[in-house]
Enzyme design. Structure first.
Site, PDB file in Angstrom:
ATOM      1  N   SER A  75       0.810  -1.259  -0.064  1.00 43.02           N
ATOM      2  CA  SER A  75       0.027   0.056  -0.007  1.00 43.02           C
ATOM      3  C   SER A  75       0.834   1.179   0.066  1.00 43.02           C
ATOM      4  O   SER A  75       0.036   2.551  -0.071  1.00 43.02           O
ATOM      5  CB  SER A  75      -1.016  -0.126   1.163  1.00 43.02           C
ATOM      6  OG  SER A  75      -0.293  -0.170   2.398  1.00 43.02           O
TER       7      SER A  75
ATOM      8  N   HIS B 108      -2.440  -3.087  -6.197  1.00 45.26           N
ATOM      9  CA  HIS B 108      -2.927  -2.814  -4.836  1.00 45.26           C
ATOM     10  C   HIS B 108      -4.363  -2.829  -4.536  1.00 45.26           C
ATOM     11  O   HIS B 108      -4.984  -2.295  -5.256  1.00 45.26           O
ATOM     12  CB  HIS B 108      -2.342  -1.034  -4.596  1.00 45.26           C
ATOM     13  CG  HIS B 108      -2.924  -0.898  -3.224  1.00 45.26           C
ATOM     14  ND1 HIS B 108      -3.191   0.591  -2.743  1.00 45.26           N
ATOM     15  CD2 HIS B 108      -3.169  -1.464  -2.125  1.00 45.26           C
ATOM     16  CE1 HIS B 108      -3.487   0.563  -1.668  1.00 45.26           C
ATOM     17  NE2 HIS B 108      -3.432  -0.580  -0.961  1.00 45.26           N
TER      18      HIS B 108
ATOM     19  N   GLU C 198      -5.417  -0.568  -7.698  1.00 42.34           N
ATOM     20  CA  GLU C 198      -4.598   0.247  -8.104  1.00 42.34           C
ATOM     21  C   GLU C 198      -3.229  -0.436  -8.768  1.00 42.34           C
ATOM     22  O   GLU C 198      -2.746  -1.033  -8.050  1.00 42.34           O
ATOM     23  CB  GLU C 198      -4.025   1.025  -6.837  1.00 42.34           C
ATOM     24  CG  GLU C 198      -4.021   2.678  -6.895  1.00 42.34           C
ATOM     25  CD  GLU C 198      -3.441   3.238  -5.675  1.00 42.34           C
ATOM     26  OE1 GLU C 198      -3.137   4.565  -5.692  1.00 42.34           O
ATOM     27  OE2 GLU C 198      -3.301   2.642  -4.617  1.00 42.34           O
TER      28      GLU C 198
ATOM     29  N   ASN D 197      -3.518   6.262  -0.786  1.00 42.83           N
ATOM     30  CA  ASN D 197      -2.970   6.561   0.478  1.00 42.83           C
ATOM     31  C   ASN D 197      -2.554   7.902   0.627  1.00 42.83           C
ATOM     32  O   ASN D 197      -2.529   8.480   1.707  1.00 42.83           O
ATOM     33  CB  ASN D 197      -1.803   5.574   0.902  1.00 42.83           C
ATOM     34  CG  ASN D 197      -2.806   4.350   1.338  1.00 42.83           C
ATOM     35  OD1 ASN D 197      -3.748   4.441   2.295  1.00 42.83           O
ATOM     36  ND2 ASN D 197      -2.200   3.064   1.076  1.00 42.83           N
TER      37      ASN D 197
END
Length: 293
Positions: free
Chosen positions: A124, A145, A157, A195
């Site tokens: 992540s 991801h 992702e 993130n």
């Protein structure tokens, strides 16, 4: 992958935790043969039990025919050695979010996997470029991801490292679409997109609690009802794990060199106290009753 119509695609998933079992589940559900690998036999037993119960739930909801769970489970093989990844077309690493662990795994996977295999990581926040540099095939290393819970969440992702080839990227985008997911291509910068945007919001919500601006419940209600978020940032932080949130914020601050990513002191204090959210039974909310059930 999948160019020969008669050939079965083969995936290996390294790490049988929450993310790993979800990733194995979606690959097997879409017809892939899956090797699920973990050094801890108990983790493999727990993972297969979780996949089985999630498939049964899908069947009871009517989203899978009655015969499907057994067929899907039949496509998953478990093992404790990385050698099980030797025949995979695509390897997805979903081990713990630790650079030394991932670097070591990719060095080993590079030796074990076939020369044409793509090596993907479900990290992540850790640099895909750095992970790829531990291998002799940086063009075939990519980030994949998935979001938790994997069988439910639509997004994947897809993160290109500095050396990731166009062919690798398009093969992984196609594989993700084949899993019924929506892949989004991003480049390898700290935190990627998900993130980098999410963690500062969670961190700011924690600062609001620390400064007494409002209670966790009030902050989450504002974000759910005012911003149409399905889950408030503090409940989401508890779901992700406060230790994971802290680790990602540290990656962002170190990688981007900006103090706006500085973790709230309250977050550090809660992690030090072992209040990590759902998995520990206590975070911004109390989950002890849930764990007893």
């Amino acid at each position: 992958m999948g160019s020969k119509a008669s050939r079965v695609n083969r995936a290996a998933v390294v790490g049988a935790g929450t993310m790993g079992n979800g990733i194995a589940h979606v690959f097997a559900q879409q017809g892939w043969e899956v090797a699920l690998i973990d050094t801890v036999p108990a983790a493999l037993e727990k993972a297969t039990a979780t996949i089985r119960s999630n498939l049964d739930r899908q069947m009871k909801k009517g989203t899978l025919p009655p015969e499907a769970p057994a067929q899907i489970m039949g496509r998953i093989r478990t093992g404790t050695a990385l050698d099980a990844a030797a025949t995979a077309d695509l390897v997805v690493e979903a081990a713990s979010e630790s650079p030394p662990v991932k670097f070591s795994l990719f060095e080993q996977l590079d030796r074990v996997a076939g020369s044409g295999a793509i090596l993907a990581t479900n990290t992540s926040s850790i640099s895909i470029t750095e992970i790829a540099s531990r291998t002799k095939r940086p063009g075939q290393v990519i980030g994949m991801h998935f979001m938790n819970p994997v069988p439910v969440m639509q997004l994947v992702e897809v993160i290109r490292g500095h050396a990731t080839s166009d062919a690798t990227t398009s093969a992984v985008m196609e594989a993700a679409r084949g899993l019924g997911k929506t892949p989004v291509e991003v480049n390898d910068y700290p935190g990627f997109v998900s993130n980098r945007v999410l963690m500062p919001m969670i961190n700011e919500a924690i600062f609001c609690v620390m400064e007494g601006v409002a209670t966790p419940e009030s902050i989450d209600t504002v974000m759910k009802l005012g911003m149409a978020h399905p889950m408030g940032p503090l409940a989401l932080a508890d779901f992700i794990g406060l230790d994971v949130c802290l680790a990602i914020l540290e990656v962002l601050q170190r990688g981007l060199g900006d103090d706006k990513y500085r973790a709230a002191p309250l977050l550090r204090k809660m992690v030090a106290a072992g209040h990590l959210g759902r998995k520990s039974g206590k975070g911004f909310y109390d989950y002890e009753q849930e764990r007893k059930w």
